[in-house]
Scaffold this active site. Structure first.
Site, PDB file in Angstrom:
ATOM      1  N   GLU A   2       0.814  -1.220   0.000  1.00  0.00           N
ATOM      2  CA  GLU A   2       0.000   0.000   0.000  1.00  0.00           C
ATOM      3  C   GLU A   2       0.845   1.267   0.000  1.00  0.00           C
ATOM      4  O   GLU A   2       0.355   2.336  -0.357  1.00  0.00           O
ATOM      5  CB  GLU A   2      -0.933   0.042   1.209  1.00  0.00           C
ATOM      6  CG  GLU A   2      -1.920  -1.104   1.308  1.00  0.00           C
ATOM      7  CD  GLU A   2      -1.465  -2.126   2.324  1.00  0.00           C
ATOM      8  OE1 GLU A   2      -2.160  -2.298   3.334  1.00  0.00           O
ATOM      9  OE2 GLU A   2      -0.412  -2.753   2.113  1.00  0.00           O
ATOM     10  N   ASN A   3       2.097   1.155   0.457  1.00  0.00           N
ATOM     11  CA  ASN A   3       2.942   2.350   0.485  1.00  0.00           C
ATOM     12  C   ASN A   3       3.667   2.592  -0.839  1.00  0.00           C
ATOM     13  O   ASN A   3       4.487   3.496  -0.939  1.00  0.00           O
ATOM     14  CB  ASN A   3       3.934   2.284   1.650  1.00  0.00           C
ATOM     15  CG  ASN A   3       4.861   1.091   1.572  1.00  0.00           C
ATOM     16  OD1 ASN A   3       4.446   0.007   1.188  1.00  0.00           O
ATOM     17  ND2 ASN A   3       6.102   1.257   1.978  1.00  0.00           N
TER      18      ASN A   3
END
Length: 220
Positions: A50-51
């Site tokens: 997600e980063n």
């Protein structure tokens, strides 16, 4: 007592067997992050975070950590050839458009229909829900890795979840230190018993109704 490192790795190793060639996979915080170390390079899998990484590898060798490279949980990772980097908005766009073939995540509770509770314990401070809701709703397949019971021996696979839900009927498979279970048409099926446990051990530590459909007896 909590699970030891070897038990956590055993669960992760079994989960890696569900990964197939060419998949795009997201690994959640906790035990799921260990799955990266058990995926054979020949499967040509693209691990998503997600980063903002697509093409994440496993844990770097000691001393080879790069402070600029981490997974969504902040732990050091390696990068495979062909990896790409982008911002969190792009990462979540991939999730919400349904591009993930598989997400492997942890949970606090799961019920026999596949409802997942994994983002908050009422009364405890958390920074936010993170990507849990998006991942559990949008991935084509969702596998939950968790301890079978609490430290006090209370079942975590329940008839009904007591904690706030992340998603309803989102889980397709549950893997614990005791068993591998599949959820199909709203019912829970025991398909494997992990080493060191019996069918009776699993039944007695599971609150949800458990159908027996064994296809294996654990991992080596």
């Amino acid at each position: 007592m909590g699970m030891g490192a070897e038990t956590r790795r055993l669960i992760a190793k079994r989960a890696a067997q569900e990964v197939t060639y060419g998949m795009m996979v997201n690994l959640g915080i906790g035990i799921p992050t260990l799955v990266a170390d058990f995926i054979p390079p020949a499967l040509d899998v693209m691990l998503h975070t997600e980063n903002g990484i697509l093409g994440m590898g496993g844990s770097p060798a000691p001393g080879k950590e790069d402070g600029n490279l981490s997974n969504a949980g902040g732990y050091p990772v390696s990068i495979n050839t062909g990896a790409s980097f982008f911002d969190s908005a792009e990462a979540f766009g991939m999730v919400r458009r349904g591009h993930l073939d598989l997400t492997i995540l942890g949970a606090l509770e799961v019920n026999g229909r596949g409802d997942i509770a994994n983002w908050i314990v009422p009364g405890k401070r958390v920074p936010g829900m993170g990507g849990a809701i998006d991942l559990a709703q949008k991935a084509k397949k969702v596998i939950v890795l968790m301890s079978h019971t609490t430290k006090e021996g209370i079942p975590k696979i329940l008839k009904e979840c007591s904690l706030p839900l992340t998603v309803k009927e989102g889980a397709h498979m549950i893997i614990t230190e005791r068993a591998v279970m599949r959820i199909k048409n709203g019912e829970l099926f025991l398909i494997e018993v992990m080493p060191g446990f019996s069918i009776e051990d699993v039944i007695n530590s599971t609150e949800a109704k458990l159908n027996i459909e064994l296809v294996g007896r654990g991992t080596s």
